[in-house]
Design an enzyme around this catalytic site. Structure first.
Site, PDB file in Angstrom:
ATOM      1  N   GLY A 186       3.607  27.287 -29.800  1.00 16.45           N
ATOM      2  CA  GLY A 186       4.581  26.270 -30.187  1.00 16.45           C
ATOM      3  C   GLY A 186       5.906  26.910 -30.491  1.00 16.45           C
ATOM      4  O   GLY A 186       5.960  28.112 -30.769  1.00 16.45           O
ATOM      5  N   CYS A 197      -0.707  32.667 -29.595  1.00  9.91           N
ATOM      6  CA  CYS A 197       0.718  32.826 -29.887  1.00  9.91           C
ATOM      7  C   CYS A 197       1.063  32.269 -31.278  1.00  9.91           C
ATOM      8  O   CYS A 197       0.641  32.837 -32.278  1.00  9.91           O
ATOM      9  CB  CYS A 197       1.532  32.175 -28.767  1.00  9.91           C
ATOM     10  SG  CYS A 197       3.258  32.619 -28.802  1.00  9.91           S
ATOM     11  N   TYR A 198       1.751  31.138 -31.352  1.00  6.69           N
ATOM     12  CA  TYR A 198       2.030  30.522 -32.653  1.00  6.69           C
ATOM     13  C   TYR A 198       0.732  30.350 -33.442  1.00  6.69           C
ATOM     14  O   TYR A 198       0.692  30.560 -34.660  1.00  6.69           O
ATOM     15  CB  TYR A 198       2.699  29.162 -32.420  1.00  6.69           C
ATOM     16  CG  TYR A 198       2.963  28.335 -33.655  1.00  6.69           C
ATOM     17  CD1 TYR A 198       4.184  28.402 -34.319  1.00  6.69           C
ATOM     18  CD2 TYR A 198       1.986  27.463 -34.166  1.00  6.69           C
ATOM     19  CE1 TYR A 198       4.424  27.626 -35.451  1.00  6.69           C
ATOM     20  CE2 TYR A 198       2.217  26.698 -35.290  1.00  6.69           C
ATOM     21  CZ  TYR A 198       3.438  26.782 -35.927  1.00  6.69           C
ATOM     22  OH  TYR A 198       3.677  26.012 -37.046  1.00  6.69           O
ATOM     23  N   HIS A 221      -0.618  34.369 -23.718  1.00  6.43           N
ATOM     24  CA  HIS A 221      -1.081  33.036 -23.288  1.00  6.43           C
ATOM     25  C   HIS A 221      -2.157  33.162 -22.207  1.00  6.43           C
ATOM     26  O   HIS A 221      -1.832  33.367 -21.037  1.00  6.43           O
ATOM     27  CB  HIS A 221       0.105  32.228 -22.740  1.00  6.43           C
ATOM     28  CG  HIS A 221       1.051  31.798 -23.807  1.00  6.43           C
ATOM     29  ND1 HIS A 221       0.914  30.614 -24.494  1.00  6.43           N
ATOM     30  CD2 HIS A 221       2.135  32.410 -24.343  1.00  6.43           C
ATOM     31  CE1 HIS A 221       1.866  30.497 -25.398  1.00  6.43           C
ATOM     32  NE2 HIS A 221       2.632  31.575 -25.324  1.00  6.43           N
ATOM     33  N   GLU A 280      -3.860  30.880 -20.924  1.00  8.34           N
ATOM     34  CA  GLU A 280      -3.928  29.670 -20.095  1.00  8.34           C
ATOM     35  C   GLU A 280      -2.978  29.719 -18.892  1.00  8.34           C
ATOM     36  O   GLU A 280      -3.073  28.902 -17.977  1.00  8.34           O
ATOM     37  CB  GLU A 280      -3.631  28.436 -20.965  1.00  8.34           C
ATOM     38  CG  GLU A 280      -2.183  28.280 -21.484  1.00  8.34           C
ATOM     39  CD  GLU A 280      -1.888  29.085 -22.753  1.00  8.34           C
ATOM     40  OE1 GLU A 280      -2.615  30.052 -23.034  1.00  8.34           O
ATOM     41  OE2 GLU A 280      -0.912  28.757 -23.451  1.00  8.34           O
ATOM     42  N   GLY A 325      -3.993   2.865  -4.567  1.00  9.27           N
ATOM     43  CA  GLY A 325      -3.809   4.247  -5.019  1.00  9.27           C
ATOM     44  C   GLY A 325      -5.143   4.754  -5.565  1.00  9.27           C
ATOM     45  O   GLY A 325      -6.051   3.956  -5.836  1.00  9.27           O
ATOM     46  N   ASP A 357      -6.133   6.053  -8.459  1.00  3.24           N
ATOM     47  CA  ASP A 357      -6.583   5.696  -9.810  1.00  3.24           C
ATOM     48  C   ASP A 357      -7.130   4.277  -9.853  1.00  3.24           C
ATOM     49  O   ASP A 357      -8.229   4.042 -10.343  1.00  3.24           O
ATOM     50  CB  ASP A 357      -5.425   5.821 -10.824  1.00  3.24           C
ATOM     51  CG  ASP A 357      -4.776   7.189 -10.779  1.00  3.24           C
ATOM     52  OD1 ASP A 357      -5.426   8.125 -10.288  1.00  3.24           O
ATOM     53  OD2 ASP A 357      -3.625   7.315 -11.216  1.00  3.24           O
ATOM     54  N   SER A 373      -8.076   2.425  -7.396  1.00  5.47           N
ATOM     55  CA  SER A 373      -9.214   2.236  -6.486  1.00  5.47           C
ATOM     56  C   SER A 373     -10.507   2.686  -7.152  1.00  5.47           C
ATOM     57  O   SER A 373     -11.523   1.992  -7.122  1.00  5.47           O
ATOM     58  CB  SER A 373      -9.016   3.039  -5.201  1.00  5.47           C
ATOM     59  OG  SER A 373      -7.885   2.577  -4.521  1.00  5.47           O
ATOM     60  N   LYS A 382      -5.621  14.371 -13.240  1.00  6.03           N
ATOM     61  CA  LYS A 382      -5.625  13.859 -11.861  1.00  6.03           C
ATOM     62  C   LYS A 382      -6.661  14.577 -10.982  1.00  6.03           C
ATOM     63  O   LYS A 382      -7.343  13.945 -10.180  1.00  6.03           O
ATOM     64  CB  LYS A 382      -4.230  14.039 -11.262  1.00  6.03           C
ATOM     65  CG  LYS A 382      -4.005  13.302  -9.982  1.00  6.03           C
ATOM     66  CD  LYS A 382      -3.629  11.868 -10.274  1.00  6.03           C
ATOM     67  CE  LYS A 382      -3.287  11.075  -9.051  1.00  6.03           C
ATOM     68  NZ  LYS A 382      -2.855   9.723  -9.399  1.00  6.03           N
TER      69      LYS A 382
END
Ligand code: XMP
Length: 505
Positions: A51, A77-78, A164, A166, A220, A222, A224, A361
């Protein structure tokens, strides 16, 4: 369950994605979540995100009891600095910022660094650093610049890392997360598409029960997928409504009807005349968007009432939810009023069910494949709710819709032929409000101009125009001027976002 406490890092979403890729379920939680809420949620493991703040003044009002409870904890980190501060260590402000790729020397005896190289590249982004570790903690890794780059408490339940894991630039970051979750927290990786579907179905059952629910189906991915799952869970008590606003692409209504009409409880409404009448003389893009959005709402409200629906199901995804959790994120200026059918506004009369609101997604894509949704739905390029109406600059008429539809399908066909469709974010045609002079078969023409827009993007927030091969552009241009009546010129949009937006309106 793994809870990620978000202190406003730009990478928090990535932590969640990496952990889910490792097949563990996790959720991002507000930084002011209280200890009791974590317990009630069944959280066993806590990840503290990075952060932009300083830990010195606990400006975020974090409940420090969480660190002294019995969770397994990994501070990034933070998050590591917070651990150091809370347990009596010291955090100082660095003279220089350690930023970018850095060599990290892990203590290889530590389980969290199992199978890492002796020197491994990590991603750093910090000014503050831990200058003294708390009692009962030990140092388990350093970099060239910082002596204390990783710590753990002597009970082996609380870990802190300054880098990090990630971020993809941390070459062995995923291994670190995996070691922590598997070998230290002893969790079992069991988050897969089966468990995702189960969670979605449970949420729908619990909320909707035997009541009635509608969903707006746009074709689309989502909406569908939502439509199919709702139908599986609620059967005839769910209704998927597909509204043709008249601004769809060539063959689109037919494809959607063919696929869904016998699969789900389905209603097709051809409202193209109504929509067109309402925006016929409207030039202003925001005005167009508002009128189209409101017309959708009117139709859904009426249809929902007729069906006796109490609920409206929406395909809201996790990133939208995370936006509202994160600190330091002020409301951004409204550039344009986005609207899509799966995301009808909350001000409608119905109660909302949002069973995808814990999914990303790519997770939706995985489930959609499991449900055998066809390629034209799974890999479809994004398409704005107001459709071609915002790709016709200026007033929209039947004739102009026809011109754009024909030009647009040519772009799509040629991009597919060049095997580019799945490699780019979007490719489409825009009809401009100008005419230009041309010559065809010795005759002067005075006709429309089509602009081609082809962009690459990760999330639609920023985009680059694609440096597409001239021969593909040439083919598109030739076909459009030859096959589409009333067009004698094609131009290519070479603007990125920002400063432009992807759509022209
Ligand atoms: P802009 O034009 O804002 O578009 O750069 C970013 C992405 O969003 C899509 N878009 C929409 N999607 N409803 C949607 O669901 C909308 O009203 C809408 N307007 C734009 C656009 O196609 C691009 O991918």
């Amino acid at each position: 369950m793994i809870g990620i406490i978000d202190f406003g890092s730009q990478y928090t979403q990535l932590i969640a994605r990496r952990i889910r890729e490792l097949k563990f379920y996790c959720e991002i939680l507000h930084h002011q979540t209280k200890l009791e809420e974590l317990k009630a949620k069944g959280v066993k493991v806590i990840i503290l995100s990075g952060g932009p703040g300083h830990v010195s003044n606990n400006q975020l009002n974090f409940d420090v009891r969480i660190l002294k409870s019995d969770f397994y904890i990994l501070g990034i980190c933070y998050g590591m600095q917070l651990i150091a501060k809370v347990f009596g260590g010291k955090v100082s402000h660095g003279k220089i910022r350690e930023y970018g790729k850095t060599i990290f020397y892990p203590d290889k005896k530590e389980k969290i660094f199992k199978n890492l190289k002796n020197e491994t590249v990590v991603w750093m982004s910090h000014w503050d650093y831990v200058s003294k570790i708390p009692q009962n903690f030990e140092i388990i890794g350093k970099t060239e610049n910082i002596e204390i780059s990783a710590i753990k408490d002597k009970d082996g339940k609380i870990y802190g890392i300054q880098f990090h894991p990630e971020v993809v630039h941390t070459e062995e970051g995923k291994k670190v997360l995996k070691n922590f979750l598997l070998d230290i927290c002893k969790l079992t990786p069991n988050w897969n598409s089966f468990s995702m579907v189960k969670k979605i179905e449970e949420e729908i059952k619990e909320k909707v029960g035997n009541k009635r629910v509608i969903c707006g189906l746009s074709g689309g991915i989502d909406s569908s997928l939502l439509s199919i799952i709702l139908n599986n869970v609620c059967g005839k008590n769910s209704l998927s409504i597909f509204v043709n606003n008249g601004f769809l692409r060539k063959n689109e209504p037919e494809q959607i009807i063919n696929f869904f009409e016998n699969k789900v409880n389905f209603k097709y409404i051809d409202a193209s005349k109504t929509f067109l009448e309402k925006i016929r003389n409207v030039e202003d893009p925001e005005e167009k968007r508002k009128i189209i959005g409101n017309t959708f709402i009117e139709i859904f409200e009426k249809e929902g009432e007729n069906f006796g629906a109490e609920f409206l199901a929406q395909g809201t995804l996790y990133p939208d939810v995370i936006e509202s959790i994160s600190p330091f994120k002020g409301p951004s200026a409204r550039i344009k009023t986005h609207h899509n059918v799966g995301g009808l506004p909350e001000k409608m009369k119905f109660k909302l069910v949002e069973p995808f609101k814990f999914l990303f997604k790519d997770e939706i894509r995985k489930i959609a494949r499991k449900f055998n949704l066809p390629d034209f739905i799974i890999n479809r390029h994004p398409f704005p709710g107001p459709g071609l109406a915002v790709r016709i600059i200026g007033p929209v008429t039947e004739e102009r819709l026809e011109i754009l539809r024909e030009a647009d399908i040519i772009v799509e066909e040629e991009i597919k032929k060049a095997d580019l469709y799945n490699k780019i974010w979007q490719a489409f045609a825009v009809l401009l409000p100008v005419k230009s002079v041309g010559i065809m078969g010795d005759k002067r023409t005075y006709a429309n101009v089509i602009a081609i827009r082809i962009v690459k993007s990760k999330d639609g927030m920023t985009a680059d125009w694609v440096k597409i091969q001239y021969k593909v552009l040439e083919k598109i241009s030739n076909r459009i001027v030859n096959e589409v009546k009333e067009v004698n010129r094609v131009v290519y949009d070479i603007t990125s976002k920002p400063p432009a937006t992807i759509e022209w309106e």
